[in-house]
Design an enzyme around this catalytic site. Structure first.
Site, short mmCIF file in Angstrom:
data_model
loop_
_atom_site.label_atom_id
_atom_site.label_comp_id
_atom_site.label_asym_id
_atom_site.label_seq_id
_atom_site.Cartn_x
_atom_site.Cartn_y
_atom_site.Cartn_z
N LYS A 1 0.87 -1.17 0.00
CA LYS A 1 0.00 0.00 0.00
C LYS A 1 0.91 1.22 0.00
O LYS A 1 1.40 1.66 1.02
CB LYS A 1 -0.91 0.00 1.22
CG LYS A 1 -2.25 0.75 1.03
CD LYS A 1 -2.14 2.22 0.71
CE LYS A 1 -1.82 3.04 1.92
NZ LYS A 1 -1.78 4.52 1.58
N GLU B 1 9.51 2.12 11.23
CA GLU B 1 10.56 3.13 11.05
C GLU B 1 9.85 4.45 10.97
O GLU B 1 9.18 4.77 9.98
CB GLU B 1 11.37 2.82 9.78
CG GLU B 1 12.70 3.58 9.74
CD GLU B 1 12.59 4.94 9.08
OE1 GLU B 1 12.52 5.93 9.85
OE2 GLU B 1 12.55 5.04 7.86
N CYS C 1 13.64 11.28 6.87
CA CYS C 1 13.52 10.98 8.29
C CYS C 1 14.84 11.16 9.04
O CYS C 1 14.85 11.48 10.22
CB CYS C 1 12.99 9.56 8.48
SG CYS C 1 13.99 8.30 7.65
N GLU D 1 8.96 17.14 14.67
CA GLU D 1 9.45 16.89 13.32
C GLU D 1 8.70 17.78 12.33
O GLU D 1 7.48 17.73 12.22
CB GLU D 1 9.25 15.41 12.94
CG GLU D 1 9.85 15.08 11.59
CD GLU D 1 9.73 13.60 11.25
OE1 GLU D 1 10.69 13.04 10.70
OE2 GLU D 1 8.67 13.02 11.55
#
Length: 503
Positions: free
Chosen positions: A178, A253, A287, A385
């Site tokens: 997906k 992750e 990331c 973030e």
């Protein structure tokens, strides 16, 4: 190259519409105009893909075929990725806004993923064997788990999709992918490549759609045995909660707020190169970006002055231009999110420094390379973030404070240390709470090592042979090679029943 007007699901070896016949627009981040339409997958489409994958796992040849034959398919996929590398780079740049010069590197890494995991299965997917007192031989075997649900992000999507698909297939699992709804083009290209490689029907499937519908259905499906997810931390938490009901294996992750620490004795030019590249390449949407820059007080002014010069020279523009270094952010919603954080930085008292976006780029989702100067760890922009080309800059007095600042955040994915005192380099790197740390180096990838984070940056490790811990189950087989003693219950005379008092 021409882009097909509709992106379809790939289920059981066929490209097809969704059961509901619904579509959504895929938007060009450079123009904010539609590129094409994408089939919107829902629960029914996930069910169809999982049924195909389960049938291929339970009754198809993939899991049971000789390993050498299975791996030939992976090598063929790698070859085809290289054949279509220019097309892949174009689609990635068109879909995500990543500069095409950087997108080309991601295509090369994707081919490497398939070759690497094919080789790893041959050389490292091995068990252990133990002789026990001449009576037993105990050994382990690694077996594929079943249907692997893979949910991938919109930043560097093609490389990250292959990062998961390659080890899942190499170890004998079947896959339902997906991809992120904001970057469907290269996921569709991967399906075309795998179809051309001739994998058996149902081994690899792609369902496009939104996380709340297609993604949630994949996570909840009882026949999906594992979920590997790369993305935002809050979504990862939700996936873990929803996976618990069917006891799925999960690998997460997640986000990062990674520090880059520069001591006064460092090679400042190389540290500057690393800080700029690590933050502003891939449009800052990575990331492991060094989104917090920690500078020793004695070099703060000099380093910031040089940093401003470098930021002013970053080439902002059309992602299809080979000279572009910073392209548009992937989606208008994300552009708005990043700009909200810049406004928050101003409200919190940071000094915001950024060049202007060149004229003629008003239609795109451009955020210039931005420095948030004079930050402290109490600010939201130093804690949360942002996932864009925005770097928070702060100072520290000594090694102890540098470590404290680096660890005073909920994330723990990556860290970077710059110093010419190698004892300190080792000491500081090991003191930082992160899954990965680089000393006097930018973020370079070694496929043999584990990738992942601590704290709110994730659970589990993938990469190298560590991926096998996730994509396989370990079975232990105990074999008696002698005649070990067995307790002889029930061989004596039949006893009379004893009362509780007699017992």
């Amino acid at each position: 190259m021409a882009v097909q007007p509709k992106v379809l699901h790939y289920i059981n070896g066929q490209f097809m519409e969704g059961a509901a016949g619904a579509y959504f627009d895929n938007i060009n981040p450079f123009t904010n105009e539609p590129i094409n339409e994408v089939a919107e997958g829902r629960k029914e489409d996930i069910d169809a893909a999982v049924r195909a994958a389960k049938e291929a796992f339970d009754h198809g040849p993939w899991r049971t075929m000789p390993v050498e034959k299975r791996l030939r398919y992976l090598f063929r996929i790698a070859e085809l990725i290289e054949t279509y590398a220019d097309d892949i780079a174009y689609l990635e740049a068109l879909d995500t806004g990543i500069p095409i010069s950087q997108a080309k590197k991601q295509a090369a890494r994707a081919a490497e993923n398939f070759r690497f995991y094919a080789e790893m299965v041959k050389t490292r997917l091995v068990g252990e064997a133990y002789h026990v007192n001449g009576q037993f031989l105990n050994y382990t075997v690694y077996k594929p788990v079943g249907v692997a649900g893979l949910i991938t992000p919109w930043n560097t999507p093609f490389m990250l999709e292959t990062w998961k698909v390659a080890p899942a297939l190499a170890t004998g699992n079947t896959v339902v992918l997906k991809p992120a709804e904001w970057s469907p083009l290269t996921a569709n290209k991967l399906a075309e490549i795998i179809d051309e490689a001739g994998l058996p029907r149902g081994v690899f499937n792609v369902v496009h759609g939104f996380g709340e519908t297609a993604g949630a259905a994949l996570v909840a499906h009882p026949d999906v045995r594992l979920i590997s997810f790369t993305g935002e931390t809050t979504t990862g938490m939700e996936i873990i909660r929803n996976s618990a009901a069917t006891l799925k294996k999960t690998s997460m992750e997640l986000g990062g707020k990674s520090p880059l620490i520069v001591f006064a004795d460092a090679d400042l030019e190389r540290a500057l190169d690393a800080a700029v590249w690590g933050m502003f390449s891939l449009n800052g949407e990575r990331c492991t970006a060094n989104s917090r820059l920690l500078l020793e007080q004695s070099i703060y002014d000099e380093f910031v002055a040089r940093l401003k010069e470098r930021v002013d020279r970053i080439v902002i523009g059309d992602p299809m231009n080979p000279a572009t270094e910073l392209g548009p952010l992937i989606h208008r919603d994300h552009w708005e999110r990043v700009n909200r954080y810049i406004d928050i930085a101003k409200q919190e008292g940071a000094d915001v420094y950024a060049p202007s976006v060149p004229t003629g780029l008003e239609k795109g989702n451009f955020v210039p390379p931005t420095l948030l100067l004079g930050c402290h760890n109490g600010m939201r922009v130093a804690q949360e973030e942002i996932f864009g080309p925005v770097m928070a800059v702060m100072s520290f007095a000594d090694e102890e404070e540098a470590i404290r600042l680096a660890n005073d955040v909920k994330y723990g994915l990556a860290a970077y240390v710059w110093t010419n005192d190698m004892k300190r380099g080792h000491r500081v790197a090991q003191a930082i709470e992160s899954g990965m740390a680089w000393v006097n180096s930018p973020n370079v990838r070694d496929l043999r090592i584990p990738f992942g984070g601590t704290k709110y940056s994730g659970i589990g490790r993938e990469g190298g042979h560590y991926s096998f811990d996730f994509y396989t189950e370990v079975q232990v087989v105990h074999v008696a090679v002698g005649d070990p003693p067995i307790p002889a219950f029930g061989k004596g005379e039949k006893p009379t029943a004893l009362s509780a008092e007699q017992a």
